[in-house]
Design an enzyme around this catalytic site. Structure first.
Site, PDB file in Angstrom:
ATOM      1  N   SER A 136      -5.738  -3.923  -9.399  1.00  0.00           N
ATOM      2  CA  SER A 136      -4.987  -3.187  -8.392  1.00  0.00           C
ATOM      3  C   SER A 136      -5.700  -1.931  -7.897  1.00  0.00           C
ATOM      4  O   SER A 136      -5.183  -1.237  -7.016  1.00  0.00           O
ATOM      5  CB  SER A 136      -3.623  -2.779  -8.962  1.00  0.00           C
ATOM      6  OG  SER A 136      -3.787  -1.905 -10.074  1.00  0.00           O
ATOM      7  N   LYS A 155      -7.165   6.448  -6.428  1.00  0.00           N
ATOM      8  CA  LYS A 155      -6.108   5.444  -6.383  1.00  0.00           C
ATOM      9  C   LYS A 155      -4.754   6.124  -6.203  1.00  0.00           C
ATOM     10  O   LYS A 155      -4.487   7.166  -6.810  1.00  0.00           O
ATOM     11  CB  LYS A 155      -6.134   4.622  -7.676  1.00  0.00           C
ATOM     12  CG  LYS A 155      -5.153   3.456  -7.721  1.00  0.00           C
ATOM     13  CD  LYS A 155      -5.364   2.661  -9.010  1.00  0.00           C
ATOM     14  CE  LYS A 155      -4.458   1.449  -9.110  1.00  0.00           C
ATOM     15  NZ  LYS A 155      -4.732   0.651 -10.338  1.00  0.00           N
ATOM     16  N   SER A 176      -7.352  -4.072 -13.843  1.00  0.00           N
ATOM     17  CA  SER A 176      -7.290  -3.477 -12.509  1.00  0.00           C
ATOM     18  C   SER A 176      -8.572  -2.818 -12.047  1.00  0.00           C
ATOM     19  O   SER A 176      -8.755  -2.609 -10.849  1.00  0.00           O
ATOM     20  CB  SER A 176      -6.168  -2.438 -12.456  1.00  0.00           C
ATOM     21  OG  SER A 176      -4.918  -3.057 -12.365  1.00  0.00           O
TER      22      SER A 176
END
Length: 433
Positions: A146, A69, A170
């Site tokens: 996310s 990420k 997330s």
């Protein structure tokens, strides 16, 4: 990510290897019948290689590929945080983050840096600058955020491990929407050095895989070895299943029973777990998160306001002038929530609930609307406010895509959760609702 917006009512790694940027072709054959990394375009990868960074030694993760990420430091690359203006002003990182370094030392290769929702704030996986990564488990629908890029890469078979973060769902939301396994560890256990924060009181590194065996191996690498009482009892939180879409409630409960039978663990229905408190807990989480988001990103936002999408800019700005009495109320509420959850979940007990209230929505207003965001945060907030470990695993498949189950347990139960599932290759077969 990201709780709902609060209401006033209340350098020791090798250099990167031949980076390939968004949309570039990759060399070498992909594994199996999956697209090469470059074929997915800009919506999954910010930068990708073959590999981007090679493992530093052999280990238990040798042969595994990691999608990182874009909030973790990868030596030689800047952190982008899902925003082009942030990326332009960010320096190349001199060293890997602690989590990336641990994975490389365990034998994993880093395939690339994958996109995140803007500033790691979001639950849908849509990014106004870079687009929406695909969700192969629910074509035409969002992957969840996310940690959207890593989840999409794993679901597509472009990576085996998605290294993400979880603040308020997330990792759990994309694991649910994409039919994957994911772990949000006990807050403070996983190494977070070199990770850009969103709201430090709730942030934690987290990881996603396609199999429970690999999830367990990653857990062994990223968490300290501590004795944990085995999970000997599951509570079926019927009041939390009532918060899911009506068409999913029975299929998800059937999936929970099938998993319990497979693991030979007793499953005890209970109608009064914590649903009655979730609205208040979610609001308190939103207040504290907003304040911390402003503390972390407020100065940058002041000078880059026009470079941030309005919804994210508004969410960060909401913490600037939070009344002191709201913050006091919120912190007191979170303290009470931790006490209540400690009583509900003693060591050896796991609470079973839907991971999300629905399957993945389509991109656009449906996927980013207040109603769905509010419903989702209510389901995920308990673990965030108490720093609990949560294992998310495949649950039921509805007409438009999968919906996962989440198991919450006492702090420090991370290994007990993942080890229990490691011998099992796949989820019990369930019919569609």
């Amino acid at each position: 990510m990201s709780a709902q917006q609060p209401s006033p009512s209340v350098a020791d790694a090798p250099p990167p290897v031949r980076p390939l940027h968004d949309g570039d072709d990759t060399e070498g054959a992909p594994r199996g019948d999956v697209p090469a990394p470059g074929e997915t375009g800009a919506s999954v990868w910010r930068v990708v290689g073959d590999p981007l960074v090679a493992a530093t030694r052999e280990g238990v993760l040798s042969g595994s590929r990691v999608a990182v990420k874009d909030v973790f430091a990868v030596a030689g690359h800047a952190i982008g945080m899902g925003n082009p203006a942030w990326l332009r002003g960010a320096p190349a990182e001199p060293a890997h983050s602690a989590a990336v370094r641990a994975l490389l030392r365990a034998g994993a290769d880093v395939t690339g840096i994958a996109h995140t929702d803007e500033l790691a704030y979001g639950l849908s996986g849509s990014n106004s600058h870079y687009g929406t990564p695909p969700n192969p488990a629910a074509p035409g629908r969002v992957p969840g955020g996310s940690s959207s890029g890593p989840a999409s890469a794993v679901a597509l078979g472009l990576a085996d491990i998605g290294l993400g973060t979880d603040t308020a769902g997330s990792t759990r939301v994309p694991a649910s929407y994409c039919g994957l396994y994911g772990l949000r560890p006990t807050h403070g256990l996983a190494p977070d050095t070199g990770q850009t924060a969103l709201a430090p009181s709730f942030d934690t590194p987290s990881w996603i895989t396609r199999t429970p065996q690999l999830l367990d191996r990653v857990t062994d690498v990223l968490l300290p070895r501590r004795p944990a009482q085995p999970i000997e009892r599951w509570i079926l939180a019927t009041d939390l299943f009532a918060l899911a879409d009506p068409s999913l409630r029975l299929p998800l409960q059937d999936a929970a029973r099938a998993w319990a039978d497979r693991l030979d663990v007793p499953l005890q229905p209970r109608e009064d777990t914590c649903a009655a408190h979730l609205e208040e807990w979610a609001e308190a989480l939103g207040v504290v998160q907003a304040v911390e988001m402003w503390q972390v990103h407020g100065r940058w936002l002041r000078t880059h306001h026009e470079a941030v999408s309005p919804a994210v800019a508004h969410a960060v700005a909401a913490g600037e002038n939070m009344p002191a009495e709201y913050l006091t109320w919120a912190r007191d509420t979170l303290s009470q929530a931790r006490i209540a959850l400690a009583e509900l979940l003693p060591p050896g007990t796991a609470l079973v609930q839907p991971a999300t209230p629905t399957a993945a929505p389509p991109p656009g207003p449906a996927g980013n609307g207040l109603a769905l965001r509010t419903a989702t945060v209510r389901l995920v907030c308990a673990a965030s406010v108490a720093g609990l470990p949560v294992l998310t695993l495949p649950g039921a498949r509805g007409p438009v895509g999968p919906v996962g189950l989440s198991l919450l347990a006492a702090p420090g139960s991370d290994r007990a959760l993942t080890t229990a599932f490691a011998p099992h290759d796949d989820a019990p077969r369930q019919g569609s609702p």
